[in-house]
Design a protein around this motif. Structure first.
Motif, PDB file in Angstrom:
ATOM      1  N   GLU A  87     -12.279  14.094   0.664  1.00  0.00           N
ATOM      2  CA  GLU A  87     -11.683  15.398   0.296  1.00  0.00           C
ATOM      3  C   GLU A  87     -10.156  15.302   0.300  1.00  0.00           C
ATOM      4  OE1 GLU A  87     -13.427  18.058   3.077  1.00  0.00           O
ATOM      5  OE2 GLU A  87     -15.372  18.050   2.070  1.00  0.00           O
ATOM      6  N   ALA A  88      -9.614  14.610   1.298  1.00  0.00           N
ATOM      7  CA  ALA A  88      -8.154  14.477   1.379  1.00  0.00           C
ATOM      8  C   ALA A  88      -7.615  13.673   0.200  1.00  0.00           C
ATOM      9  CB  ALA A  88      -7.765  13.813   2.694  1.00  0.00           C
ATOM     10  N   ARG A  89      -8.479  12.864  -0.395  1.00  0.00           N
ATOM     11  CA  ARG A  89      -8.058  12.098  -1.578  1.00  0.00           C
ATOM     12  C   ARG A  89      -8.356  12.850  -2.875  1.00  0.00           C
ATOM     13  NH1 ARG A  89      -6.448   7.092  -1.129  1.00  0.00           N
ATOM     14  NH2 ARG A  89      -6.522   6.091   0.911  1.00  0.00           N
ATOM     15  N   THR A  91       0.815  -1.227   0.000  1.00  0.00           N
ATOM     16  CA  THR A  91       0.000   0.000   0.000  1.00  0.00           C
ATOM     17  C   THR A  91       0.847   1.274   0.000  1.00  0.00           C
ATOM     18  OG1 THR A  91      -0.101  -0.128   2.399  1.00  0.00           O
ATOM     19  CG2 THR A  91      -1.966  -1.034   1.193  1.00  0.00           C
ATOM     20  N   GLY A  92       2.156   1.138   0.093  1.00  0.00           N
ATOM     21  CA  GLY A  92       3.014   2.324   0.095  1.00  0.00           C
ATOM     22  C   GLY A  92       3.188   2.942   1.467  1.00  0.00           C
ATOM     23  N   LEU A  93       2.651   2.279   2.473  1.00  0.00           N
ATOM     24  CA  LEU A  93       2.737   2.793   3.839  1.00  0.00           C
ATOM     25  C   LEU A  93       4.162   2.650   4.379  1.00  0.00           C
ATOM     26  CD1 LEU A  93       0.602   3.742   5.949  1.00  0.00           C
ATOM     27  CD2 LEU A  93       0.584   1.417   6.795  1.00  0.00           C
ATOM     28  N   LEU A  94       4.816   1.605   3.931  1.00  0.00           N
ATOM     29  CA  LEU A  94       6.154   1.271   4.405  1.00  0.00           C
ATOM     30  C   LEU A  94       7.050   1.090   3.187  1.00  0.00           C
ATOM     31  CD1 LEU A  94       7.058   0.596   7.364  1.00  0.00           C
ATOM     32  CD2 LEU A  94       6.784  -1.799   6.785  1.00  0.00           C
ATOM     33  N   ALA A  95       8.305   1.495   3.319  1.00  0.00           N
ATOM     34  CA  ALA A  95       9.237   1.303   2.200  1.00  0.00           C
ATOM     35  C   ALA A  95       9.895  -0.069   2.315  1.00  0.00           C
ATOM     36  CB  ALA A  95      10.291   2.396   2.235  1.00  0.00           C
ATOM     37  N   LEU A 144      -0.766   8.402   5.742  1.00  0.00           N
ATOM     38  CA  LEU A 144       0.298   7.934   4.837  1.00  0.00           C
ATOM     39  C   LEU A 144      -0.248   7.249   3.593  1.00  0.00           C
ATOM     40  CD1 LEU A 144       3.394   6.534   6.734  1.00  0.00           C
ATOM     41  CD2 LEU A 144       3.029   8.756   5.703  1.00  0.00           C
ATOM     42  N   THR A 145      -1.504   6.799   3.638  1.00  0.00           N
ATOM     43  CA  THR A 145      -2.055   6.166   2.439  1.00  0.00           C
ATOM     44  C   THR A 145      -2.796   7.176   1.563  1.00  0.00           C
ATOM     45  OG1 THR A 145      -3.998   5.481   3.705  1.00  0.00           O
ATOM     46  CG2 THR A 145      -2.273   3.846   3.408  1.00  0.00           C
ATOM     47  N   LEU A 146      -2.836   8.438   2.004  1.00  0.00           N
ATOM     48  CA  LEU A 146      -3.452   9.464   1.153  1.00  0.00           C
ATOM     49  C   LEU A 146      -2.524   9.778  -0.020  1.00  0.00           C
ATOM     50  CD1 LEU A 146      -4.781  11.996   3.832  1.00  0.00           C
ATOM     51  CD2 LEU A 146      -6.100  10.322   2.534  1.00  0.00           C
ATOM     52  N   PRO A 147      -3.106  10.075  -1.189  1.00  0.00           N
ATOM     53  CA  PRO A 147      -2.241  10.380  -2.337  1.00  0.00           C
ATOM     54  C   PRO A 147      -1.713  11.817  -2.277  1.00  0.00           C
ATOM     55  CG  PRO A 147      -4.542  10.441  -2.991  1.00  0.00           C
ATOM     56  CD  PRO A 147      -4.529  10.073  -1.540  1.00  0.00           C
ATOM     57  N   SER A 159      -8.222  20.016   3.342  1.00  0.00           N
ATOM     58  CA  SER A 159      -9.033  19.096   4.142  1.00  0.00           C
ATOM     59  C   SER A 159      -8.342  18.783   5.472  1.00  0.00           C
ATOM     60  CB  SER A 159      -9.317  17.818   3.358  1.00  0.00           C
ATOM     61  OG  SER A 159      -8.124  17.287   2.863  1.00  0.00           O
ATOM     62  N   HIS A 209       6.217   2.791  -5.038  1.00  0.00           N
ATOM     63  CA  HIS A 209       7.091   3.720  -4.321  1.00  0.00           C
ATOM     64  C   HIS A 209       7.733   4.772  -5.242  1.00  0.00           C
ATOM     65  CE1 HIS A 209       6.500   1.572  -0.601  1.00  0.00           C
ATOM     66  NE2 HIS A 209       6.463   0.499  -1.366  1.00  0.00           N
ATOM     67  N   SER A 211       1.867   9.023  -5.145  1.00  0.00           N
ATOM     68  CA  SER A 211       0.581   9.721  -5.151  1.00  0.00           C
ATOM     69  C   SER A 211      -0.367   9.096  -6.167  1.00  0.00           C
ATOM     70  CB  SER A 211       0.784  11.202  -5.463  1.00  0.00           C
ATOM     71  OG  SER A 211       1.501  11.803  -4.421  1.00  0.00           O
ATOM     72  N   PHE A 254      -6.962   0.825   1.733  1.00  0.00           N
ATOM     73  CA  PHE A 254      -6.291   0.011   2.761  1.00  0.00           C
ATOM     74  C   PHE A 254      -7.056   0.073   4.072  1.00  0.00           C
ATOM     75  CE2 PHE A 254      -2.460  -0.272   5.805  1.00  0.00           C
ATOM     76  CZ  PHE A 254      -2.511  -1.659   5.838  1.00  0.00           C
ATOM     77  N   ARG A 289       8.232   5.902   7.187  1.00  0.00           N
ATOM     78  CA  ARG A 289       8.000   4.788   6.261  1.00  0.00           C
ATOM     79  C   ARG A 289       9.222   3.873   6.193  1.00  0.00           C
ATOM     80  NH1 ARG A 289       6.568   4.772   1.113  1.00  0.00           N
ATOM     81  NH2 ARG A 289       8.060   6.321   0.462  1.00  0.00           N
ATOM     82  N   TYR A 290      10.357   4.393   6.639  1.00  0.00           N
ATOM     83  CA  TYR A 290      11.596   3.609   6.541  1.00  0.00           C
ATOM     84  C   TYR A 290      12.013   2.999   7.872  1.00  0.00           C
ATOM     85  CZ  TYR A 290      11.834   5.804   2.017  1.00  0.00           C
ATOM     86  OH  TYR A 290      11.517   6.204   0.754  1.00  0.00           O
ATOM     87  N   LYS A 346      -1.325   5.489  -4.858  1.00  0.00           N
ATOM     88  CA  LYS A 346      -2.145   5.501  -3.647  1.00  0.00           C
ATOM     89  C   LYS A 346      -3.595   5.880  -3.935  1.00  0.00           C
ATOM     90  CE  LYS A 346       1.489   6.461  -0.275  1.00  0.00           C
ATOM     91  NZ  LYS A 346       2.113   7.528   0.529  1.00  0.00           N
ATOM     92  N   SER A 347      -3.795   6.657  -4.998  1.00  0.00           N
ATOM     93  CA  SER A 347      -5.180   7.026  -5.326  1.00  0.00           C
ATOM     94  C   SER A 347      -5.939   5.817  -5.880  1.00  0.00           C
ATOM     95  CB  SER A 347      -5.189   8.180  -6.331  1.00  0.00           C
ATOM     96  OG  SER A 347      -4.611   7.752  -7.538  1.00  0.00           O
ATOM     97  N   CYS A 392     -12.020  11.933   4.473  1.00  0.00           N
ATOM     98  CA  CYS A 392     -11.177  10.991   3.714  1.00  0.00           C
ATOM     99  C   CYS A 392     -11.303  11.260   2.212  1.00  0.00           C
ATOM    100  CB  CYS A 392     -11.585   9.542   4.005  1.00  0.00           C
ATOM    101  SG  CYS A 392     -11.273   9.045   5.704  1.00  0.00           S
TER     102      CYS A 392
END
Lengths: 242, 245
Positions: A100-102, A48-52, B91-94, B3, A66, A70, A78, B243-244, A73-74, A98
């Motif tokens: 709006e933030a997206r 999900t890109g949360l962790l590298a 962190l999962t937001l684009p 937001s 990664h 952006s 998750f 994230r690292y 993730k869209s 959620c």
């Protein structure tokens, strides 16, 4: 198509994930199973890109998670093991935030909000503060935020945790419906019968390594006779961990 | 970013602590400006005995109050996200980390602006009594905004380091308190040399006092903007760095 290519990740000296690879296509439901500490949550967080990842790559279609976070993730929804909820907010207020933030526009958000509230059984509780919801409904609110932006890939870490039997069946129906729409669904669970019931593909990991991966029918009939996932799981985990 | 800014403001104003802070701030500033600081400066007199129709004591008090209050506003910004598991949602937001940081920061600056507005009664009272001095009052309020914004950035950086709000508050309080007090101890570093120059350059309280005296200098404005930008950059790096870990 989701391609996970040899992803590895360490926490200090502990190797949580060791070269995990698999690929699944649209409409697949992947049941992700393994003992506690096997690396499921780490793998899901990387996807999900949360962790590298320390090494390896994750591609959703042509995009690397990664490299173009952006963009990718869209397209990903998750639900972590503990739903990420602002408990002081009302359900619809939280989902609006959620959306709006997206970057969803007002009309799209309005339509999707009604859709996910109905699909997750939250319509009647839309104006309730999240802090007053039961664990099952909180789980639904978490799922609703993951579905809101209509993602291509849905990653759910133990999505049926805290749900009652009727709610679990509803969740299974929902996941089947999403897969039927061409979405890729990955979920982790400790309930093996759940994987047998709804997964089209199964991935078993232990100590960060893939022990088995494939279509459910191929894996469970691999030795020439039908066998249960529990037998397969126990035999693989014990073989590697005597 | 908008937001996130809206959610932060909503979170602040749906908590009792937000309203308490809004109510206590002007009262505390008033008491400090009318009684405590004039008593320190004029050996026991209150503002009413100084026969000075200025906001000098108000602006003398502000850096100390800001050193204590700004970390309190900023302490929950990231620490609460880490503790409540909502950091995973962010962190999962684009959106890149810097936009999340900017959203949270602008919300806290908006709170600072509202807090400063609640003290508007003081210049009005002074103007009504014929003591209006535009330069020092405008300069002072600009200083309050710049110094407060700088301290908010420090508080936000401290909050990004830990899930413990109290720990974040104490670290930021120490840093902001040191920057405020640095000017008072500049003499200990000598009157010349690199150390002395460094101490004088870092003395946020002294930079603020220049503005409050009505001296609008580019160097002073640049100092506060650079301070805020530096700590916001560290915050964005720290958030991204999670994230690292």
């Amino acid at each position: 198509m989701l391609n996970v290519e040899a992803i590895s990740r360490s926490y200090g000296r502990f190797l949580a994930l060791n070269g995990l690879s698999f690929s699944i296509g649209k409409g697949a439901i992947l049941g992700f199973v393994g003992p506690n500490g096997a690396g499921k949550t780490t793998a899901m967080s990387i996807i999900t890109g949360l962790l590298a990842a320390d090494s390896g790559a994750v591609h959703l279609g042509d995009d690397e998670v990664h490299a173009t976070p952006s963009l990718v993730k869209s397209r990903i929804g998750f639900l972590p093991e503990t739903p990420p909820l602002y408990t002081a907010m009302e359900v619809s207020e939280y989902l609006r935030f959620c959306g709006e933030a997206r970057g969803m526009d007002r009309q799209q958000l309005g339509e999707r909000l009604e859709n996910v509230l109905a699909n997750t059984g939250l319509s009647a509780r839309r104006n309730m503060p999240i802090s007053t919801l039961s664990r099952g409904y909180r789980q639904r609110a978490g799922l609703a935020q993951a579905l809101l932006h209509d993602p291509d890939l849905l990653v759910l870490d133990e999505p049926t945790s805290g749900l009652d039997p009727a709610q679990i069946l509803d969740m299974h129906e929902l996941l089947r419906g999403l897969a039927a729409q061409g979405k890729i669904v990955i979920f982790s669970t400790h309930i093996l019968s759940e994987v047998e019931a709804i997964a089209s593909h199964i991935l078993i990991i232990n100590h960060g390594r893939c022990l088995a991966f494939g279509e459910r029918s191929a894996l469970l009939g691999a030795d020439g006779k039908e066998r249960g996932l529990t037998d397969l799981f126990i035999s693989l985990v014990k073989k590697r961990n005597p | 970013m908008i937001s996130v800014l809206r959610r932060e403001l909503l979170a602040f104003f749906t908590s009792a602590a937000g309203y308490v802070l809004m109510a206590v701030f002007p009262v505390a500033m008033g008491l400090l400006a009318l009684f405590v600081f004039p008593a320190v400066l004029e050996r026991g007199a209150s503002w009413f005995h100084t026969k000075e129709l200025t906001m000098r004591s108000f602006f003398l008090a502000f850096p100390w109050v800001a050193a204590a209050v700004m970390p309190a506003i900023a302490m929950r910004s990231w620490a609460e996200e880490y503790r409540g598991n909502t950091f995973q949602l962010l962190l999962t937001l684009p959106a890149p980390s810097w936009r999340l940081v900017a959203g949270k920061y602008l919300a806290s600056v908006a709170v600072l602006c509202l807090m400063l507005l609640t003290t508007g009664v003081f210049p009005v009272m002074i103007a009504a009594n014929g003591g209006w001095e535009g330069g020092p009052i405008f300069g002072g309020y600009l200083g309050c905004l710049l110094l407060g914004s700088g301290y908010l950035a420090i508080g936000m950086f401290a909050s990004s380091l830990t899930s413990n709000q109290l720990g974040a508050y104490m670290a930021a309080l120490l840093a902001c308190g040191t920057l405020t007090a640095l000017g008072s101890f500049a003499g200990l570093a000598g009157s010349s040399g690199a150390l002395s120059s460094m101490v004088r350059f870092m003395a946020a309280g002294d930079h603020f006092n220049l503005l409050a005296a009505g001296y609008l200098k580019l160097e002073t404005v640049t100092f506060f903007i650079s301070m805020a930008a530096f700590f916001l950059m560290l915050t964005a790096l720290g958030v991204e760095g999670r994230r690292y870990r």
